[in-house]
Design an enzyme around this catalytic site. Structure first.
Site, PDB file in Angstrom:
ATOM      1  N   SER A 118       0.789  -1.232   0.000  1.00 20.85           N
ATOM      2  CA  SER A 118       0.000   0.000   0.000  1.00 20.85           C
ATOM      3  C   SER A 118       0.817   1.277   0.000  1.00 20.85           C
ATOM      4  O   SER A 118       0.246   2.353  -0.143  1.00 20.85           O
ATOM      5  CB  SER A 118      -0.944   0.010   1.200  1.00 20.85           C
ATOM      6  N   LYS A 121       0.085   3.555  -2.772  1.00 15.67           N
ATOM      7  CA  LYS A 121      -1.014   4.533  -2.730  1.00 15.67           C
ATOM      8  C   LYS A 121      -0.482   5.969  -2.658  1.00 15.67           C
ATOM      9  O   LYS A 121      -1.203   6.910  -2.968  1.00 15.67           O
ATOM     10  CB  LYS A 121      -1.923   4.255  -1.532  1.00 15.67           C
ATOM     11  N   SER A 176      -6.246   2.854   4.426  1.00 19.05           N
ATOM     12  CA  SER A 176      -5.682   2.215   3.237  1.00 19.05           C
ATOM     13  C   SER A 176      -6.771   1.513   2.450  1.00 19.05           C
ATOM     14  O   SER A 176      -6.595   0.389   1.956  1.00 19.05           O
ATOM     15  CB  SER A 176      -4.582   1.227   3.626  1.00 19.05           C
TER      16      SER A 176
END
Length: 440
Positions: A118, A121, A176
């Site tokens: 993640s 991101k 997330s």
């Protein structure tokens, strides 16, 4: 060498790092699940073995940022009085650098291409965030949530409910939420379009180790980044006011489902809390003094990943840690804290082993009429003019969950009389959490 020439040479070295702040205004997005994922419940749990990294770094890695960074193993030039790099670090790759000057203080397999989870991101946010004002509302339809990987981390976002763009970004950074990523991706023209935008932006940033397959960081074959690239991406994102707000928010009330109460439609709320444990704390991890974000991740193939920024004593450092081999709860945060502690002790004393390079279009951006020294951008925020002096100027902003963000901006324009060359020497605007949270 005469003193004036030495000054000019030092100024030119500063310029190469400073110009990197004058570029891109696109955000990044990374997929991060809970700190300790279980099979089928992480942000990405692809079973494809081809996505798993090898056990040892490749013999030849990228030399972007300096030849030392292409070498395997730990790269550091210790100086007298500086403690050695902690010996108990188990991460496959890590890097610590000065967020403002771009100097890399130390690194370990900095360009090893590994699954990012993640932390990707961040790139999603740096690419997409400037495209929509934070007050824009979007009603979620079923197609917005289609295509998420099994076991994805979610906020959760509910079909049929409306959310502001700000709500969705808080869901991306704090929980997330892959669902929030997919909604924003569909607003941006779809997942395929967003992946293409992210790959193009990575190239602009010279994050050349990075290849995006899915915008949320879910494990997919061929999806990779590196500790060096994730640091470049975070540094770019932190130039944006909204990015700084979201990644430094500890907790916030999030819109829930609409229900009928005594015949009236009432929409409830629930709390979401940042899963970055150096920011929010945990049973075995304390809040790191001066921490200001950025993003964590954890998937089956990537293991735990983390990029953070912290300030201490006027120094702002970036750290990225990828996949610690030590199998302990919150190990990625423990190793990141150790590296940051060393970095603050070593900053200004060790010889850098490399640098964070400027984006490809940095020179163009600085040459364009109206280009600003602050690089300030975000959602619906325009750039700001450089300060008239080299003294930091603080501006208070209100953030979610009571987070106040102070922006330290140092702008300066130096004129080299020989040749009339202009140099920009400034500090990057970053959150000053010393003002919002007292040290232990």
């Amino acid at each position: 060498m005469p003193a004036p020439q030495q000054t000019i040479r030092r100024s030119l070295l500063v310029l190469s790092a400073a110009l990197s702040s004058l570029a891109l205004t696109a955000p990044l997005a990374l997929a991060a699940p809970s700190p300790t994922p279980t099979p089928g419940s992480s942000a990405g749990s692809s079973a494809s073995p081809s996505a798993s990294p090898t056990a040892t770094p490749p013999a030849n890695m990228s030399s972007v940022g300096g030849a030392r960074l292409a070498q395997a193993g730990t790269q550091v030039d210790l100086a007298s009085g500086v403690l050695v790099v902690p010996k108990d670090l188990t991460a496959r790759s890590w890097i610590v650098s000065d967020a403002e000057s771009g100097a890399v203080l130390a690194a370990h397999n900095a360009h090893w291409r590994l699954p990012p989870a993640s932390t990707l991101k961040m790139l999603f946010a740096d690419t997409v965030l400037p495209k929509f004002p934070k007050t824009t509302e979007h009603k979620v339809v079923a197609s917005d949530l289609a295509g998420m990987g099994a076991g994805s981390s979610v906020v959760p976002i509910k079909e049929g409910e409306s959310y502001t763009v700000r709500d969705l970004w808080l869901g991306v950074f704090l929980r997330s939420g892959n669902d929030a990523v997919h909604v924003l991706s569909h607003m941006n023209g779809g997942v395929d379009r967003t992946v293409a935008d992210m790959n193009a932006h990575a190239q602009d940033l010279q994050a050349l180790d990075t290849r995006v397959v899915t915008p949320d960081g879910y494990d997919e074959p061929g999806q990779v980044s590196s500790a060096y690239d994730l640091t470049l991406i975070a540094r770019s994102g932190l130039q944006k006011k909204d990015f700084r707000e979201y990644c430094s928010t500890v907790s916030v009330k999030f819109p829930g489902e609409t229900t009928k109460v005594k015949g009236k439609s009432v929409r409830g709320t629930f709390e979401i809390r940042n899963t970055n444990r150096l920011l929010s704390g945990d049973s075995d991890v304390s809040v790191y003094p001066g921490i200001a974000g950025v993003k964590n991740g954890n998937t089956t193939n990537a293991g735990a990943t983390f990029t953070g920024v912290a300030e201490r004593g006027g120094k702002v450092l970036l750290v990225t840690v990828m996949n610690p081999e030590k199998d302990e709860h919150n190990e990625v945060y423990k190793e990141a804290a150790k590296i940051l502690d060393w970095g603050f002790q070593a900053a200004g004393k060790v010889q850098p082993v490399g640098e964070l390079v400027a984006p490809k279009n940095a020179a163009q951006a600085s040459a364009q009429p109206g280009a600003t020294a602050s690089g300030e951008a975000g959602g619906d925020t325009a750039g700001t003019k450089p300060a008239a002096s080299s003294t930091p100027v603080a501006a208070e902003e209100d953030g979610s969950g009571g987070v106040g963000i102070a922006l330290a901006i140092v702008g300066g324009l130096l004129v080299l009389l020989a040749g009339g060359v202009f140099l920009v020497n400034r500090r990057w605007p970053l959150p000053d959490l010393v003002r919002r949270r007292p040290r232990p």
